[in-house]
Scaffold this active site. Sequence first.
Site, PDB file in Angstrom:
ATOM      1  N   ASP A 182      -2.497  -1.442  -5.075  1.00 52.56           N
ATOM      2  CA  ASP A 182      -3.286  -1.941  -3.749  1.00 52.56           C
ATOM      3  C   ASP A 182      -3.941  -0.680  -3.230  1.00 52.56           C
ATOM      4  OD1 ASP A 182      -4.438  -3.354  -1.918  1.00 52.56           O
ATOM      5  OD2 ASP A 182      -2.570  -4.404  -1.406  1.00 52.56           O
ATOM      6  N   ARG A 234     -13.984   2.043  -1.742  1.00 54.38           N
ATOM      7  CA  ARG A 234     -13.097   2.111  -0.502  1.00 54.38           C
ATOM      8  C   ARG A 234     -12.975   3.612  -0.039  1.00 54.38           C
ATOM      9  NH1 ARG A 234      -9.040  -3.044  -0.436  1.00 54.38           N
ATOM     10  NH2 ARG A 234     -10.626  -4.700  -1.123  1.00 54.38           N
ATOM     11  N   ASP A 241      -4.451   1.915   4.038  1.00 51.17           N
ATOM     12  CA  ASP A 241      -5.159   0.678   4.713  1.00 51.17           C
ATOM     13  C   ASP A 241      -4.556   0.447   6.052  1.00 51.17           C
ATOM     14  OD1 ASP A 241      -6.176   0.290   2.229  1.00 51.17           O
ATOM     15  OD2 ASP A 241      -5.372  -1.749   1.929  1.00 51.17           O
ATOM     16  N   ASP A 296       0.592  -1.318   0.100  1.00 41.54           N
ATOM     17  CA  ASP A 296      -0.011  -0.240  -0.118  1.00 41.54           C
ATOM     18  C   ASP A 296       0.924   1.095  -0.208  1.00 41.54           C
ATOM     19  OD1 ASP A 296      -2.291  -1.626   0.288  1.00 41.54           O
ATOM     20  OD2 ASP A 296      -1.868  -1.795   2.599  1.00 41.54           O
TER      21      ASP A 296
END
Length: 233
Positions: free
Chosen positions: A144, A200, A148, A118
């Site tokens: 990715d 997301r 996160d 990430d």
Amino acid sequence: MRQTYGMLIWAYDRTTGGSGGPVTTVTTLDALTTAVAGTAKKIVIISGQTRRCLFRQFITERFIGSITGDAVVKIGSNTTVLGAAGSSLNGVGLRVLNENNVIIRNVKISKVLASAGDAIGVQASHQVWVDHVDLSSDLRCHYDGLLDLTHGVTGITVTNSKLYTHWKASLIGHSDSNGAEDTPITVTLANNNWTDLNSRTPSFRFGHGHIFNNIFDNNNDGINTRDGSLTTI
């Protein structure tokens, strides 16, 4: 934990990073990797752009601002990472794994490939403050996450940051089957900009969250809370 707008900012008052430790300025990936390792107090500055100078027929050249690579750099506890004006990480992400008391501020990160990880990943860590970061890619799906926060992280605050032009922006909580570890999660997201994102924005599983004063613009998704997440918006 500071009370603001009637909500908790989880990391603000108890996260000091490397305050009081030595200051190191870095211009290469190897130097950055070495400087942020370990648990001793430290402040690491990612150098910004500089200029060529002509002085008495001599030309001096200094670092121009971007550290490039295909890697994720692990940050140790009691660390502050600061991006100087004009600095950036291209293809290089930052990871806080099983650590405590970390501040990441004024860092610009772009195009970290999924094979590396990430842009910023915080896992199984506590008291982490991410502030004034700039995270992006180019909307292709070989990246990715931008940000996160997983595996039971607690005391996490993300403020005054930009997340944009990316496929999967921010995952909070590892997976639908990871409730035993992720239920303790505590995360605050305040005063951030989420723009041109596919999904997301964020996805929040389990745990407790506070999301306030964020701007959402031209995204294909919204705030997605599930699996028993208790999130105040």
